[in-house]
Design a protein around this motif. Structure first.
Motif, PDB file in Angstrom:
ATOM      1  N   ARG A 447       0.831  -1.195   0.000  1.00 20.24           N
ATOM      2  CA  ARG A 447       0.000   0.000   0.000  1.00 20.24           C
ATOM      3  C   ARG A 447       0.874   1.256   0.000  1.00 20.24           C
ATOM      4  N   ARG A 450       2.198   2.038  -3.431  1.00 20.03           N
ATOM      5  CA  ARG A 450       1.186   2.645  -4.309  1.00 20.03           C
ATOM      6  C   ARG A 450       0.969   4.116  -3.950  1.00 20.03           C
ATOM      7  N   GLU A 453       3.803   6.113  -5.343  1.00 20.77           N
ATOM      8  CA  GLU A 453       3.620   6.367  -6.775  1.00 20.77           C
ATOM      9  C   GLU A 453       2.564   7.440  -7.007  1.00 20.77           C
TER      10      GLU A 453
END
Length: 469
Positions: A447, A450, A453
């Motif tokens: 998580r 992500r 990103e």
């Protein structure tokens, strides 16, 4: 099933243990495993933007830049995001004073007032009362994120987490069998670090530990004084290194400097009242000669932080203090706890509760800035025998042993502020909690990547601005 209320004080050991075991009805040990976010989860970049809105705007791009250096650096700055994720999860109801940001770099060697080196938690900006498992989860996930950055295998990552959580569980069980004062006086001094480890230290680990201990003893206020100041015609003054260190005279030249200096002088005067009488007496032996704004950490970048140079008998007798703005803990929206009238006092009270040896100059204050806004600060010495871990240089065995030290130290902090009997009874004698936290750490590391990103994409799109330093 409805969990019974906590037994009336003072409960017996049997009642405390029963209360801990009954907490499994609210949150089983296995439920702490794999983490999945709700489809309606708020935008993580939005969480960071809301934090940034209250900070020094010219420094916010520096914060984003530091968070973009790696997933681990992002994690260090994303305590608010993780608090948002932990808040809705099933909770044990077993309350301790949380560090609030218990990643592995917030455990380090520190100096006690008696001039002994101890291993302890260092950062308390987010400290607040809450369920013990939140700290354990943040620490466990940090180990996986650091291990991935080093290219360790999944098995090596999991072993580091297992060692950490196992050390927490076993040491909490040990504290459950100790007297109340024995728990309070427990301290992880350097001489006992090796005894805290399940496995013998390798030759390399022993060499690294000895070297880190020796280096920590050199990181004194005098070293900071030499690094951060220079001789001028007016005497010793803080050396500029913008934007990381900006003397007050460069921030607000002319009449603005005088007004800001008066504000900061009043801040230090008010702070003195939070110290005990003998420490106020000691502080009065110093005079304030210079102030500068300092950029600190990753998650704290953009909060107002000042370093103050005070001198005693002469220019070679310094005291460096750091006054750091304290905002509401990122945990506050999810704990339902009692609000604090001064966030600096919250930080100091939490630190004194869970850290075995706090800085003698640790205190708090409140000020109204030139912009008319109320701000709370906590103040401590800038540097005093601090030894900082470097996980990027650790091999899998060393990271595993360091994780064990952190887990054991966290258990000691929680045992001081919470109920070790109840927590130990909840954890039990099996490895079920370790297995669950290993699953959680892996899924939360995914998580975190992500979310990392997502911040990169926000910078590329121009939604937020990052600036390298």
């Amino acid at each position: 099933m409805t969990l019974p209320s906590a037994p009336a004080y003072p409960p017996t050991v049997a009642e405390r243990a029963a209360y801990g075991r009954q907490a499994r009805a609210r949150a089983s040990r296995s439920c702490h495993g794999w983490f999945e976010t709700d489809p309606q989860r708020p935008d993580p970049v939005g969480v960071l933007e809301r934090q940034s809105a209250t900070r020094v705007q010219e420094l916010v791009p520096v914060r984003y830049s530091r968070m973009l250096e790696s997933p681990f650096r992002f994690y260090r700055g994303a305590a608010a995001i993780m608090a948002m994720d932990l808040g809705p999860l099933p909770g044990t109801g077993l309350t301790v004073q949380l560090c609030g940001d218990a990643h592995l770099l917030n455990f380090r060697l520190l100096a006690s007032p008696e001039r002994h080196l101890v291993f302890d938690i260092n950062d308390f900006d987010e400290t607040l009362a809450g369920p013990f498992e939140w700290d354990v989860k943040r620490l466990a996930a940090s180990l996986v994120i650091a291990a991935r950055a080093n290219g360790f295998s999944t098995g090596e990552q999991n072993r580091a987490v297992d060692a950490c959580v196992r050390a927490y569980r076993k040491r909490m069980r040990a504290f459950a069998g100790m007297g109340t004062l024995d728990v309070w006086y427990a301290q992880d001094d350097v001489g006992h670090l090796r005894a805290l480890l399940d496995a013998p230290m390798s030759r390399e680990a022993r060499r690294r530990t000895d070297r880190a201990t020796a280096k920590a003893r050199t990181r004194t206020h005098l070293q900071a004084f030499e690094q951060l100041t220079r001789a001028t015609a007016q005497g010793r003054r803080i050396a500029p290194d913008p934007p990381l260190i900006t003397p007050l005279r460069d921030l607000v030249p002319g009449t603005g400097e005088e007004a800001q200096a008066q504000e900061l002088g009043a801040l230090l005067d008010a702070y003195a009242h939070s110290l005990s009488s003998e420490r106020r007496h000691l502080l009065r032996r110093y005079r304030l000669v210079d102030v500068a704004r300092k950029v600190v950490g990753v998650g704290s970048v953009g909060t107002r932080c000042w370093i103050a140079l005070l001198l005693g008998r002469d220019d070679d007798d310094p005291l460096l203090l750091q006054a750091k703005e304290a905002q509401e803990s990122v945990l506050a929206p999810y704990t339902g706890g009692e609000p604090w009238d001064n966030q600096g006092r919250r930080v100091v009270a939490g630190q004194r509760l869970i850290q075995t040896s706090s800085d003698i100059f640790l205190g708090w204050t409140h000020t109204v800035g030139l912009d008319g806004r109320d701000r709370d600060f906590y103040i401590r010495q800038l540097r005093d025998w601090k030894g900082i871990a470097r996980p990027e240089t650790m091999d899998p065995a060393l990271l595993t042993q360091f994780g064990g030290l952190c887990g054991g130290s966290l258990a000691r902090a929680h045992a001081r502020s919470g109920d070790p009997v109840a927590i130990a009874a909840y954890l039990g004698g099996s490895a079920r909690f370790e297995r669950a936290l290993t699953e959680f750490a892996q899924s939360y590391a995914d998580r975190n990547e992500r979310d990392f990103e997502a911040l990169k994409a926000a910078v590329r799109s121009g939604r937020v601005t990052a600036e390298g330093v």
